[in-house]
Enzyme design. Structure first.
Site, PDB file in Angstrom:
ATOM      1  CG  ASP A  42      -1.904  -1.238   1.209  1.00  0.00           C
ATOM      2  OD1 ASP A  42      -2.319  -1.503   0.167  1.00  0.00           O
ATOM      3  OD2 ASP A  42      -2.240  -1.582   2.480  1.00  0.00           O
ATOM      4  CG  ASP A  51      -2.981   2.692   2.991  1.00  0.00           C
ATOM      5  OD1 ASP A  51      -4.290   3.075   2.907  1.00  0.00           O
ATOM      6  OD2 ASP A  51      -2.609   2.093   3.690  1.00  0.00           O
ATOM      7  CG  ASP A  85      -0.271   1.242   7.949  1.00  0.00           C
ATOM      8  OD1 ASP A  85      -0.350   2.366   8.329  1.00  0.00           O
ATOM      9  OD2 ASP A  85      -0.495   0.635   7.190  1.00  0.00           O
ATOM     10  NE  ARG A 133      -7.721   3.990   9.889  1.00  0.00           N
ATOM     11  CZ  ARG A 133      -7.298   3.047   9.091  1.00  0.00           C
ATOM     12  NH1 ARG A 133      -6.362   2.550   8.416  1.00  0.00           N
ATOM     13  NH2 ARG A 133      -8.508   2.308   8.602  1.00  0.00           N
TER      14      ARG A 133
END
Length: 391
Positions: free
Chosen positions: A189, A213, A217, A269
C-alpha cells in the site's frame, strides 16, 4: 609618506585575526544562547544544544525515550559511516552511493547521512536492514512521488529528519531485501513508513504528508516503537497501530506517541489502535474531521497531557470506537491531564483503572504540563538546519 615597518603590519594582521575570532565567537554564542532559550522537550534537549552535533551525530542514539528505549545498539564498535551521494535508485542492483545500497546491502551497524539536499524517487519500497540509522539532519532530503519506506522483520532502526510524502501503492516485484539478498515483495500500500514484524524502532523529527494510503503503519506483531517529534499533515488516514481485527499477535504491541504535531487537514487515525497498548503523550492536535484517536478489539490507551483543538465545524469528539460486543468491557481509553479547546471532548472508559506504560528505566520520561505543548512541538518535523552549527 610614513613608512610602516614589518612589525607594524604584523601587529595589524594579528589584531584582525583576534577581532574576527571575537565577533565570530560572539555571534555563535548569541545563536547558541537563543537556542538554549527555547523550550525543548527532553529528546531535543539531549543533543540540540551541542554546537558540535555534526561531529557527534551518534549522540542522538542516546536520546530516545518511550518503548524503543535507548538506541545504543546502533552505535559503538563496528559502526559503518555511509554517506548518500547519489539520489538515483536501482531496486535489484543498488549502486554504492545510493540510499538503498546503505540501507539494504550493507549489513551490521550503519549510520547513513547525506552529502547534499536531494529528492529521492524510489522505484520500489526501501527495505531497511537491522541496526540502520537514516539521519537527514543538516540537509533537505525528500523521499517522494513513488515507493517509500518499509521495515520488515528488522530491529534497531532510527529514521530521523526526512521528508516523506506522495507515496504510492506498489505492485508485486523483485527488490533488494533487508538481508542484502534480492527477494519477491508482494503488493504494498502507499504508506510513508510501514512496519511489519519489526521491533525497537524510533521514528523521530520527520515530516510526513499526502500519501495514497497512510503515513505510518505498525503491523503484524511489531512492538517497542517510539514515534516522536514528527509533523503529520494533509492526510486522511494518519497512523495505524495493529494489522487487522483478526491478527491477535498485536495484543503484545507497545507504542509511544510523544511530542508530535498532527495537522492541519488530518482526518482520522492519530492513532487508530487494535489489540495492543499505546501511550499518547504531549502531542498537539490541530483539528480532525472524523476523529483523532480510535480503535477496535479492546485496545488499551493512555492519553496524557495532549492538547486537542477541535475543528470549528464537524466532529468535536476526540475518540472513536468500533463496537464489538464481545470486547466491549475490555476497552481501556483514558484521558489524564489533557486539554481541550473549541469544544473538544474525550469519551473515556468507565471506571478508575488507567493502564500504565510500565516503562523500564531507559524508556521512562517525564510528561510535562499541557500548557507547554505548543512550544515543545514547535520544532516538530524534519529540521531546517542552518549552514552553521545550529539545528
Amino acid at each position: 609618506m610614513v613608512f610602516k615597518g614589518p612589525n607594524f603590519l604584523r601587529w595589524h594582521f594579528v589584531l584582525a585575526i583576534v577581532i574576527t575570532i571575537f565577533f565570530t565567537s560572539k555571534f555563535s554564542f548569541a545563536k547558541q544562547s537563543k537556542l538554549m532559550g527555547l523550550k525543548m522537550n527532553m529528546i531535543d534537549r539531549c543533543w540540540r544544544p551541542n554546537p558540535e552535533w555534526r561531529k557527534h551525530r551518534q549522540q542522538l542514539a542516546t536520546c530516545s525515550v518511550g518503548y524503543a528505549g535507548k538506541m545504543t545498539n546502533n552505535i559503538g564498535k563496528g559502526l559503518t559511516h555511509y554517506k548518500v551521494t547519489d539520489p538515483n535508485d536501482d531496486p535489484i542492483k543498488p549502486q554504492p552511493g545510493t540510499l538503498r545500497y546503505g540501507a539494504s546491502v550493507i549489513q551490521g551497524k550503519v549510520w547513513i547521512t547525506f552529502k547534499k539536499d536531494m529528492n529521492i524517487k524510489l522505484i520500489k519500497p526501501l527495505l531497511i536492514s537491522s541496526f540502520t540509522t537514516i539521519d537527514g539532519r543538516g540537509v533537505n532530503v525528500h523521499i517522494a512521488d513513488n515507493a517509500c519506506l518499509m521495515i520488515s522483520k528488522a530491529t534497531d532502526i532510527i529514521i530521523h529528519s526526512i521528508r516523506i510524502h506522495h507515496c504510492k501503492a506498489q505492485t508485486p516485484g523483485m527488490v533488494m531485501g533487508p538481508n542484502g539478498k534480492v527477494i519477491h515483495l508482494g503488493q504494498v500500500d502507499g504508506d510513508a513508513i510501514r512496519l511489519v514484524t519489526a521491533s525497537k524502532i524510533w521514528i523521530d523529527h520527520n515530516t510526513l504528508y499526502d500519501c495514497e494510503d497512510g503515513l505510518l503503519d505498525v503491523t503484524r506483531g511489531s512492538t517497542n516503537v517510539t514515534v516522536s517529534n514528527n509533523w503529520f499533515r494533509e492526510q486522511d488516514k494518519v497512523m495505524l497501530l495493529g494489522h487487522d481485527d483478526g491478527y491477535l499477535r498485536d495484543i503484545n504491541m507497545k507504542v509511544t506517541v510523544v511530542y508530535n504535531h498532527f495537522g492541519p487537514n488530518c482526518n482520522q487515525r492519530m492513532p487508530r489502535i487494535r489489540h495492543g497498548y499505546a501511550h499518547v503523550a504531549n502531542n498537539l492536535y490541530l483539528g480532525w474531521m472524523q476523529y483523532a484517536i480510535g480503535g477496535s478489539m479492546g485496545p488499551s490507551l493512555k492519553s496524557e497531557s495532549n492538547l486537542f483543538i477541535a475543528p470549528k465545524v464537524g466532529s468535536k469528539e476526540v475518540t472513536w470506537r468500533k463496537i464489538d460486543h464481545t470486547n466491549e468491557d475490555k476497552w481501556e481509553f483514558h484521558s489524564v491531564k489533557d486539554a481541550f479547546e473549541n469544544g473538544a471532548a474525550f469519551a473515556v472508559t468507565k471506571g478508575s483503572r488507567v493502564p500504565k506504560p510500565n516503562y523500564s528505566k531507559e524508556q521512562i520520561f517525564q510528561v510535562v504540563d499541557v500548557k507547554s505543548i505548543r512550544s515543545l512541538t514547535r520544532s516538530s518535523g524534519a529540521f531546517q538546519c542552518s549552514k552553521t552549527s545550529i539545528c
